[in-house]
Scaffold this motif. Sequence first.
Motif, PDB file in Angstrom:
ATOM      1  N   CYS A  77      17.628 -18.975   7.124  1.00  0.00           N
ATOM      2  CA  CYS A  77      16.322 -18.371   7.346  1.00  0.00           C
ATOM      3  C   CYS A  77      16.085 -18.184   8.839  1.00  0.00           C
ATOM      4  O   CYS A  77      16.296 -19.098   9.628  1.00  0.00           O
ATOM      5  CB  CYS A  77      15.219 -19.244   6.766  1.00  0.00           C
ATOM      6  SG  CYS A  77      13.588 -18.606   7.206  1.00  0.00           S
ATOM      7  N   ASN A  91      13.077 -16.403   9.601  1.00  0.00           N
ATOM      8  CA  ASN A  91      11.679 -15.978   9.662  1.00  0.00           C
ATOM      9  C   ASN A  91      10.913 -16.924  10.612  1.00  0.00           C
ATOM     10  O   ASN A  91      11.459 -17.889  11.108  1.00  0.00           O
ATOM     11  CB  ASN A  91      11.052 -15.931   8.271  1.00  0.00           C
ATOM     12  CG  ASN A  91       9.943 -14.903   8.195  1.00  0.00           C
ATOM     13  OD1 ASN A  91       9.059 -14.870   9.051  1.00  0.00           O
ATOM     14  ND2 ASN A  91       9.989 -14.042   7.208  1.00  0.00           N
ATOM     15  N   CYS A 126       6.235 -18.513   5.423  1.00  0.00           N
ATOM     16  CA  CYS A 126       5.669 -19.782   5.860  1.00  0.00           C
ATOM     17  C   CYS A 126       4.634 -20.345   4.889  1.00  0.00           C
ATOM     18  O   CYS A 126       3.795 -21.151   5.261  1.00  0.00           O
ATOM     19  CB  CYS A 126       5.144 -19.692   7.277  1.00  0.00           C
ATOM     20  SG  CYS A 126       6.426 -19.079   8.382  1.00  0.00           S
ATOM     21  N   SER A 169       8.775 -19.489  11.257  1.00  0.00           N
ATOM     22  CA  SER A 169       8.805 -20.934  11.516  1.00  0.00           C
ATOM     23  C   SER A 169      10.216 -21.433  11.778  1.00  0.00           C
ATOM     24  O   SER A 169      10.425 -22.349  12.569  1.00  0.00           O
ATOM     25  CB  SER A 169       8.165 -21.699  10.357  1.00  0.00           C
ATOM     26  OG  SER A 169       6.791 -21.416  10.351  1.00  0.00           O
ATOM     27  N   CYS A 170      11.195 -20.847  11.116  1.00  0.00           N
ATOM     28  CA  CYS A 170      12.580 -21.231  11.384  1.00  0.00           C
ATOM     29  C   CYS A 170      13.029 -20.678  12.728  1.00  0.00           C
ATOM     30  O   CYS A 170      13.720 -21.354  13.493  1.00  0.00           O
ATOM     31  CB  CYS A 170      13.497 -20.758  10.258  1.00  0.00           C
ATOM     32  SG  CYS A 170      13.291 -21.752   8.763  1.00  0.00           S
ATOM     33  N   CYS A 221      12.040 -15.982   4.760  1.00  0.00           N
ATOM     34  CA  CYS A 221      11.500 -17.314   4.462  1.00  0.00           C
ATOM     35  C   CYS A 221      11.824 -17.763   3.040  1.00  0.00           C
ATOM     36  O   CYS A 221      11.652 -17.021   2.089  1.00  0.00           O
ATOM     37  CB  CYS A 221       9.986 -17.298   4.655  1.00  0.00           C
ATOM     38  SG  CYS A 221       9.188 -18.844   4.200  1.00  0.00           S
ATOM     39  N   MET A 222      12.305 -18.997   2.922  1.00  0.00           N
ATOM     40  CA  MET A 222      12.668 -19.542   1.612  1.00  0.00           C
ATOM     41  C   MET A 222      11.694 -20.628   1.175  1.00  0.00           C
ATOM     42  O   MET A 222      11.962 -21.398   0.257  1.00  0.00           O
ATOM     43  CB  MET A 222      14.091 -20.100   1.681  1.00  0.00           C
ATOM     44  CG  MET A 222      15.093 -19.053   2.170  1.00  0.00           C
ATOM     45  SD  MET A 222      16.812 -19.592   2.181  1.00  0.00           S
ATOM     46  CE  MET A 222      16.848 -20.670   3.613  1.00  0.00           C
ATOM     47  N   GLY A 223      10.549 -20.699   1.863  1.00  0.00           N
ATOM     48  CA  GLY A 223       9.534 -21.683   1.484  1.00  0.00           C
ATOM     49  C   GLY A 223       9.923 -23.105   1.843  1.00  0.00           C
ATOM     50  O   GLY A 223       9.416 -24.057   1.258  1.00  0.00           O
ATOM     51  N   LEU A 224      10.818 -23.250   2.805  1.00  0.00           N
ATOM     52  CA  LEU A 224      11.225 -24.590   3.247  1.00  0.00           C
ATOM     53  C   LEU A 224      10.794 -24.822   4.692  1.00  0.00           C
ATOM     54  O   LEU A 224      11.417 -25.581   5.431  1.00  0.00           O
ATOM     55  CB  LEU A 224      12.755 -24.727   3.129  1.00  0.00           C
ATOM     56  CG  LEU A 224      13.326 -24.536   1.729  1.00  0.00           C
ATOM     57  CD1 LEU A 224      14.850 -24.464   1.759  1.00  0.00           C
ATOM     58  CD2 LEU A 224      12.881 -25.685   0.819  1.00  0.00           C
ATOM     59  N   CYS A 225       9.727 -24.144   5.091  1.00  0.00           N
ATOM     60  CA  CYS A 225       9.327 -24.080   6.500  1.00  0.00           C
ATOM     61  C   CYS A 225       8.928 -25.427   7.081  1.00  0.00           C
ATOM     62  O   CYS A 225       8.978 -25.606   8.290  1.00  0.00           O
ATOM     63  CB  CYS A 225       8.169 -23.117   6.657  1.00  0.00           C
ATOM     64  SG  CYS A 225       8.069 -21.897   5.361  1.00  0.00           S
TER      65      CYS A 225
HETATM   66  S1  FES Z   1      10.312 -19.636   7.761  1.00  0.00           S
HETATM   67 FE1  FES Z   1      12.253 -20.413   7.254  1.00  0.00          FE
HETATM   68  S2  FES Z   1      11.982 -21.289   5.317  1.00  0.00           S
HETATM   69 FE2  FES Z   1      10.032 -20.429   5.801  1.00  0.00          FE
END
Ligand code: FES
Lengths: 427, 159
Positions: B82, B84, A93, B86-87, B123-127
Motif C-alpha cells: 500500500c 496510499n 484510511c 497513511s502508508c 489502501c487495504m484498511g490496515l492504516c
Molecule cells: S493507507 Fe495503507 S492500508 Fe490504508
Amino acid sequence: MAGRVKMEKLLLRNVDKENSHTIDVYLKNGGYQSLRKALKEMSPEDVVEEVKLSGLRGRGGAGFPTGLKWEFAAADVKEPKFFVCNADEGEPCTFKDRVIFEKDPHALIEGMLIGAYATGCRYGYIYLRGEYPIGRKILERAIGEAYEKGFLGENILGTDFSFDLYVHSGAGAYICGEETALIESLEGKRGEPRIKPPFPVNAGYLWKPTVVNNVETLANIPLIIERGGKWYSGIGSPDCPGPKLYPVSGKVKRPGVYELPMGTPLSEIIYEHAGGIVQDRKLKAVFPGGASSSVLTADEIDVPMDFPSLAKAGTMLGSGAIMVLDETDCIVRAALRLIEFFRHESCGKCTPCREGTDWLVRLVRRIEEGEGSEEDLDVILSVSETMENSFCGLGMAAHNPVASSVRKFREEFLTHIELGRCPYRRG
Amino acid sequence: MTLTEFREEVRKLKESNKYPELKSYLLPALWMAEKNFPAITHDVMRVVSEELSVPLVEVEEVARFYAMFHTEKKGKFVIRVCTNLSCMLRGGEEVLSELCRLLNVKPGETTPDGLFTVEEYECMGLCDGAPAVTVNEDRYTNVRLEELPEILRKYGWKG
Ligand code: FES
Ligand SMILES: Cc1cc2nc3c(=O)[nH]c(=O)nc-3n(C[C@H](O)[C@H](O)[C@H](O)COP(=O)(O)O)c2cc1C
Ligand code: SF4
C-alpha cells in the motif's frame, strides 16, 4: 481537561473480549436479546419509530437518517425485498467497519436482522470488500453459527419472520462502495453508478426494494432496540447523535479506531486519544473525513467531528477517517497521492470525473516535480469546479483534497514552483 | 484445477441458491477462477459465460474492471504494497522500492520463476499498521525494510 468522563464503550463493547467473534461469547453478553425483543414485543412499525426517535444517521458517509430510509423501504410493497450491508469500506484510511465485522460480527448480523424485520426484507447480502479475506471467513463462520442457533433461516424464533443472509465479495473497486454501483456489482456487472432517483429503497437489487446500510450504522441498531431511541438520542451532538467510530492514522503516536460521542472535537481526538503527533512535532494538516474531504489546517482543528459542524467548516465527516500530517510532510505530495487514487478508481462513465481526475493528477504532479507554474493553480481550481458536475459522489468530491490544499497551502505550492523542486524531499 | 473441474465448481455454486438469478453468480465464479488459476484466461471466461448464460464479452469486461482479478498470468504469491496516504506518510513507497530491488522487478511485474507478483496497491484498511503489505491473504503491518527478506523467505524466496 481533567475529570473528563470516559464514555461507556457501546459499539466496541465486545471487541476486547476473548473470542468476541463467536456466538457463545456474544450470547453470554446479552447478544440477540434485541432481536428477541423486536420480534416478540414490537411490530415492524414500532422498530422503525424507535430508530427514527434515536436520530441515527448513516455512518457510510452521506449521513442519511436511517429510520426514514427504513420507513421508505417498508412502505414499498414490491416483493421480494433485499437488505444489503455495505461493508465495502473503500475510503482510503478508513478501517472502522473492519473492527466490527472481524471482532463483533454478530452485532452486525443482529442489526441486519432487526432492519430486515422492520422493512420486510426476506434476503440479505453483506457486500464485503475483496481486500478483507479474513473478514470473509469470520463473517461466514458467524452466519453459520446464527443459522445453527435459529437466528437465521425460516421462522426465526418461532415467528413468521424468515431471513437468509449471504456474503458477497467485491473484487477491488472503490466505486462499488457507492450504493447503486454496489448493486450493479451484486448483479454481476461492472460497478457503475445508476441514475438516482429511483433510489435503491424502491428499485435496487434486480430493481426490487433494497435497503443499503453501512456496517457501523447497523451495529448501532441492537443498542437502540435494547435501551431505546430516546436514550440513544442523548449521546453526542443533538442533530446527529450516537457513538461514532473514528479511525485515526498518519502521523499520530497511537493510530487506531476510537469510539467517542459524535461531535467530539477533532483536536481532542488527535491529542488526547491518539496521543498527539509523532516525536512531538507540529501538526500541519488534517483530512478529517477520508480522502474525499477538504483539508483542515492546524488552526482549524477545534471543530466538533459531526456532519453539520464539518460541513460548516467547509469540509465533511464522510467516513470519519482522520488522516494527520506533520510539519515534515509535503502537502503537494499528499494531495497528489489522493488524486492519483481517484483517477485510478474513477469508473470512467462520465467526462468531468474521468478527464478531471486525469488533469488534476498531471497538474499536481508537474508542480510536485518542480515543473509547474503559478497559472497551474488557477487551472486546478477551475477543473475542480467543473468536476462538481460529475455523475456521482466520487467525481463530485474527488477534487476536494487538491482544491482545498491549493487554497489553504498556496504558499507551499508556490515554493515548489519557485524552487523548481519539493522543499521536503529527503536525500 | 482443470477446466472440467472448474465447470463442476461453478455448477455447485449455482446450486447454492444464493442469488435469485444467474448473472449475480459472476463475481463469485470469477473469484473461484482467480483463486484456482494463474490467470483468468479466455478459456476460463468461456466456461463462466456458458454456465451463467452471460455473453463472453460481458464476462471479460467484468473480469477486467475489478483490480483483484488477474487476466494476465500472476505469480504464486501476490504481494500488495500500500502506498496510499497513511502508508506513504510512514514509508510505504520505500517498502515498495526495496521489495522491487530485492526481487528485481518493477511494480506490476512477476519474478521469472513465477513465484511473486509485486503490486503497488491502494489502501487495504490496515492504516493503523502503516506501512502495510499483504502476501496473498497474509497481512504484514508496521513493515520495516530490514524484515522484507525474512518475509519473502517464508514464501520460498532463495535470495
Ligand atoms: S493507507 Fe495503507 S492500508 Fe490504508
Ligand atoms: C464514491 C462513494 C464511495 C462510497 N463508499 C462507501 C463505503 O465504502 N461504505 C459505505 O458504507 N458507504 C459508502 N458510500 C455511501 C453509500 O453510497 C451509501 O450512502 C451508504 O452505504 C448508505 O448507508 P448508511 O445510510 O448506513 O450510511 C460511498 C459513496 C460514494 C459516493
Ligand atoms: S463521477 Fe466518476 S465514478 Fe462517478 S460515474 Fe462519473 S466517472 Fe464514474
